[in-house]
Design a protein around this motif. Structure first.
Motif, PDB file in Angstrom:
ATOM      1  N   ILE A  29       0.847  -1.205   0.000  1.00 40.26           N
ATOM      2  CA  ILE A  29       0.000   0.000   0.000  1.00 40.26           C
ATOM      3  C   ILE A  29       0.876   1.247   0.000  1.00 40.26           C
ATOM      4  O   ILE A  29       0.625   2.203  -0.738  1.00 40.26           O
ATOM      5  N   GLY A  30       1.904   1.238   0.845  1.00 38.81           N
ATOM      6  CA  GLY A  30       2.810   2.385   0.908  1.00 38.81           C
ATOM      7  C   GLY A  30       3.518   2.630  -0.410  1.00 38.81           C
ATOM      8  O   GLY A  30       3.673   3.779  -0.840  1.00 38.81           O
ATOM      9  N   LYS A  31       3.951   1.552  -1.056  1.00 39.59           N
ATOM     10  CA  LYS A  31       4.623   1.685  -2.353  1.00 39.59           C
ATOM     11  C   LYS A  31       3.666   2.230  -3.411  1.00 39.59           C
ATOM     12  O   LYS A  31       4.054   3.054  -4.251  1.00 39.59           O
ATOM     13  N   ALA A  32       2.408   1.772  -3.369  1.00 40.27           N
ATOM     14  CA  ALA A  32       1.419   2.243  -4.345  1.00 40.27           C
ATOM     15  C   ALA A  32       1.132   3.725  -4.149  1.00 40.27           C
ATOM     16  O   ALA A  32       1.055   4.491  -5.128  1.00 40.27           O
ATOM     17  N   ILE A  33       1.006   4.161  -2.896  1.00 40.35           N
ATOM     18  CA  ILE A  33       0.754   5.572  -2.610  1.00 40.35           C
ATOM     19  C   ILE A  33       1.926   6.433  -3.080  1.00 40.35           C
ATOM     20  O   ILE A  33       1.737   7.491  -3.696  1.00 40.35           O
ATOM     21  N   GLU A  34       3.136   5.958  -2.814  1.00 39.53           N
ATOM     22  CA  GLU A  34       4.322   6.719  -3.216  1.00 39.53           C
ATOM     23  C   GLU A  34       4.448   6.782  -4.736  1.00 39.53           C
ATOM     24  O   GLU A  34       4.867   7.802  -5.293  1.00 39.53           O
ATOM     25  N   ALA A  35       4.057   5.709  -5.417  1.00 41.87           N
ATOM     26  CA  ALA A  35       4.129   5.693  -6.879  1.00 41.87           C
ATOM     27  C   ALA A  35       3.123   6.659  -7.489  1.00 41.87           C
ATOM     28  O   ALA A  35       3.401   7.317  -8.499  1.00 41.87           O
ATOM     29  N   ILE A  36       1.946   6.763  -6.854  1.00 40.81           N
ATOM     30  CA  ILE A  36       0.889   7.638  -7.389  1.00 40.81           C
ATOM     31  C   ILE A  36       1.153   9.106  -7.054  1.00 40.81           C
ATOM     32  O   ILE A  36       1.043   9.980  -7.915  1.00 40.81           O
ATOM     33  N   PHE A  37       1.503   9.369  -5.801  1.00 43.63           N
ATOM     34  CA  PHE A  37       1.640  10.761  -5.341  1.00 43.63           C
ATOM     35  C   PHE A  37       3.096  11.238  -5.246  1.00 43.63           C
ATOM     36  O   PHE A  37       3.342  12.386  -4.892  1.00 43.63           O
ATOM     37  N   HIS A  38       4.038  10.321  -5.538  1.00 44.99           N
ATOM     38  CA  HIS A  38       5.468  10.657  -5.509  1.00 44.99           C
ATOM     39  C   HIS A  38       5.910  11.136  -4.128  1.00 44.99           C
ATOM     40  O   HIS A  38       6.826  11.971  -4.009  1.00 44.99           O
ATOM     41  N   HIS A  39       5.254  10.627  -3.115  1.00 44.47           N
ATOM     42  CA  HIS A  39       5.610  10.999  -1.746  1.00 44.47           C
ATOM     43  C   HIS A  39       4.984   9.980  -0.801  1.00 44.47           C
ATOM     44  O   HIS A  39       3.828   9.603  -0.959  1.00 44.47           O
ATOM     45  N   PRO A  40       5.724   9.508   0.178  1.00 54.40           N
ATOM     46  CA  PRO A  40       5.141   8.565   1.142  1.00 54.40           C
ATOM     47  C   PRO A  40       4.092   9.253   2.004  1.00 54.40           C
ATOM     48  O   PRO A  40       4.150  10.472   2.220  1.00 54.40           O
ATOM     49  N   VAL A  41       3.147   8.491   2.491  1.00 50.37           N
ATOM     50  CA  VAL A  41       2.089   9.072   3.311  1.00 50.37           C
ATOM     51  C   VAL A  41       2.561   9.355   4.730  1.00 50.37           C
ATOM     52  O   VAL A  41       2.039  10.252   5.406  1.00 50.37           O
ATOM     53  N   MET A  42       3.558   8.596   5.198  1.00 51.30           N
ATOM     54  CA  MET A  42       4.063   8.816   6.553  1.00 51.30           C
ATOM     55  C   MET A  42       4.666  10.218   6.701  1.00 51.30           C
ATOM     56  O   MET A  42       5.245  10.758   5.772  1.00 51.30           O
ATOM     57  N   PHE A  43       4.484  10.774   7.901  1.00 53.23           N
ATOM     58  CA  PHE A  43       5.004  12.101   8.242  1.00 53.23           C
ATOM     59  C   PHE A  43       4.395  13.206   7.382  1.00 53.23           C
ATOM     60  O   PHE A  43       5.051  14.191   7.052  1.00 53.23           O
ATOM     61  N   THR A  44       3.128  12.999   7.009  1.00 53.49           N
ATOM     62  CA  THR A  44       2.339  14.049   6.355  1.00 53.49           C
ATOM     63  C   THR A  44       1.055  14.223   7.163  1.00 53.49           C
ATOM     64  O   THR A  44       0.720  13.377   8.004  1.00 53.49           O
ATOM     65  N   TRP A  45       0.320  15.289   6.897  1.00 51.78           N
ATOM     66  CA  TRP A  45      -0.923  15.494   7.634  1.00 51.78           C
ATOM     67  C   TRP A  45      -1.966  14.431   7.269  1.00 51.78           C
ATOM     68  O   TRP A  45      -2.853  14.135   8.056  1.00 51.78           O
ATOM     69  N   TRP A  46      -1.796  13.823   6.104  1.00 50.91           N
ATOM     70  CA  TRP A  46      -2.703  12.728   5.739  1.00 50.91           C
ATOM     71  C   TRP A  46      -2.482  11.508   6.628  1.00 50.91           C
ATOM     72  O   TRP A  46      -3.409  10.738   6.879  1.00 50.91           O
ATOM     73  N   ALA A  47      -1.258  11.340   7.119  1.00 47.68           N
ATOM     74  CA  ALA A  47      -0.993  10.259   8.069  1.00 47.68           C
ATOM     75  C   ALA A  47      -1.772  10.502   9.358  1.00 47.68           C
ATOM     76  O   ALA A  47      -2.310   9.575   9.969  1.00 47.68           O
ATOM     77  N   ALA A  48      -1.829  11.763   9.778  1.00 45.11           N
ATOM     78  CA  ALA A  48      -2.621  12.115  10.962  1.00 45.11           C
ATOM     79  C   ALA A  48      -4.107  11.854  10.718  1.00 45.11           C
ATOM     80  O   ALA A  48      -4.827  11.404  11.621  1.00 45.11           O
ATOM     81  N   VAL A  49      -4.562  12.114   9.498  1.00 42.90           N
ATOM     82  CA  VAL A  49      -5.959  11.845   9.139  1.00 42.90           C
ATOM     83  C   VAL A  49      -6.253  10.350   9.224  1.00 42.90           C
ATOM     84  O   VAL A  49      -7.268   9.935   9.798  1.00 42.90           O
TER      85      VAL A  49
END
Length: 217
Positions: free
Chosen positions: A74-94
Motif C-alpha cells: 500500500i505504501g509503495k502504491a501511494i508513493e508511486a501515485i503521489f510521488h511521496h510517502p504518506v508517513m510524516f504528512t498530515w494525511w498520516a494524521a488523518v
C-alpha cells in the motif's frame, strides 16, 4: 497569540474534520449494512471494527506503519501515485484519526439503523420506493440523532488522538504537529504556559462537543 500557538489548533481541526467526513460516510454505510444483514463471521467483522477502541495507541501506530510504510504494498502504491510517502504528512494524521474514531461512528450508526422498524422500510418499498430512496428518505432521517451524535463523538476522538498520530505522522511543527503532540513537546521543553493554553483550548472544545452530543441523543 502567536502563530506557534494557533498552528497546531488549526491543523488539529483540519485533520479532525477531514477524518470526520471519511468516518461519517464509512460508518453510515457499514452500520446500515451490518444492521440488516446476517452472515457467517459477522461477529468477527464487528469485533475487528471495534478493535481500535481497546488497542494501545502504540499498537495502532505500529500497525499503520506496517500497512502504510514504504516497504508495504500500500505504501509503495501511494508513493508511486503521489510521488511521496504518506508517513510524516498530515494525511498520516488523518488516517490515524480515522482508525481510532471509526468504531464510535460505526456503533452509533448501527444502533440508529437497528432502531428503525423494518416494517416502515418495507412499507416504503411496497409503495414503490427503491433501496436508494428507502435509505435516504426513511433510514437516515429516522436515525439522524444517533448519526449526528456519533459524528460529534468521532470528531472529538480524532481531535484528541495522540499516540498513533505521533508514531505514524510524527511531530513536525506546521506540518503534522496537532494539539496533543504540541502539548507533549511543550511539557518536555518546560513551556508550561503554552501547554496550559493548549490544554484549556482542548478542554473547551471537548466540553462543547460532548454537550452537543448529549443534546442530540
Amino acid at each position: 497569540m502567536t502563530p506557534e500557538f494557533w498552528t497546531p489548533i488549526g491543523l488539529s481541526i483540519k485533520v479532525s474534520l477531514t477524518a470526520g467526513i471519511i468516518v461519517l460516510l464509512a460508518g453510515i454505510f457499514a452500520g446500515k449494512f451490518m444492521s440488516r444483514h446476517r452472515f457467517k463471521g459477522k461477529i468477527i467483522v464487528e469485533t475487528f471494527f471495534m478493535l481500535p477502541l481497546v488497542l494501545p495507541p502504540s499498537v495502532v501506530g505500529f500497525l499503520l506503519i506496517i500497512f502504510f510504510g514504504k516497504k508495504s504494498p500500500i505504501g509503495k502504491a501511494i508513493e508511486a501515485i503521489f510521488h511521496h510517502p504518506v508517513m510524516f504528512t498530515w494525511w498520516a494524521a488523518v488516517i490515524a484519526s480515522v482508525v481510532v474514531s471509526f468504531p464510535l461512528m460505526y456503533q452509533s450508526a448501527k444502533s440508529g439503523f437497528e432502531s428503525v422498524d423494518e416494517m416502515v422500510e418495507g412499507a416504503a418499498r411496497i409503495d414503490g420506493a427503491n433501496e436508494y430512496q428507502v435509505f435516504f428518505y426513511i433510514s437516515i432521517p429516522l436515525s439522524i440523532k444517533t448519526i449526528v451524535s456519533g459524528a460529534i463523538l468521532s470528531f472529538a476522538r480524532g481531535l484528541g488522538e495522540f499516540g498513533a498520530t505521533l508514531m505514524f505522522a510524527g511531530n513536525i511543527p506546521g506540518k503534522t504537529q496537532t494539539i496533543p503532540t504540541a502539548i507533549f513537546v511543550a511539557i518536555e521543553s518546560g513551556n508550561m504556559m503554552m501547554a496550559w493554553m493548549w490544554v484549556l483550548v482542548t478542554m473547551v472544545l471537548s466540553f462543547l462537543l460532548l454537550l452537543c452530543s448529549t443534546i442530540f441523543k
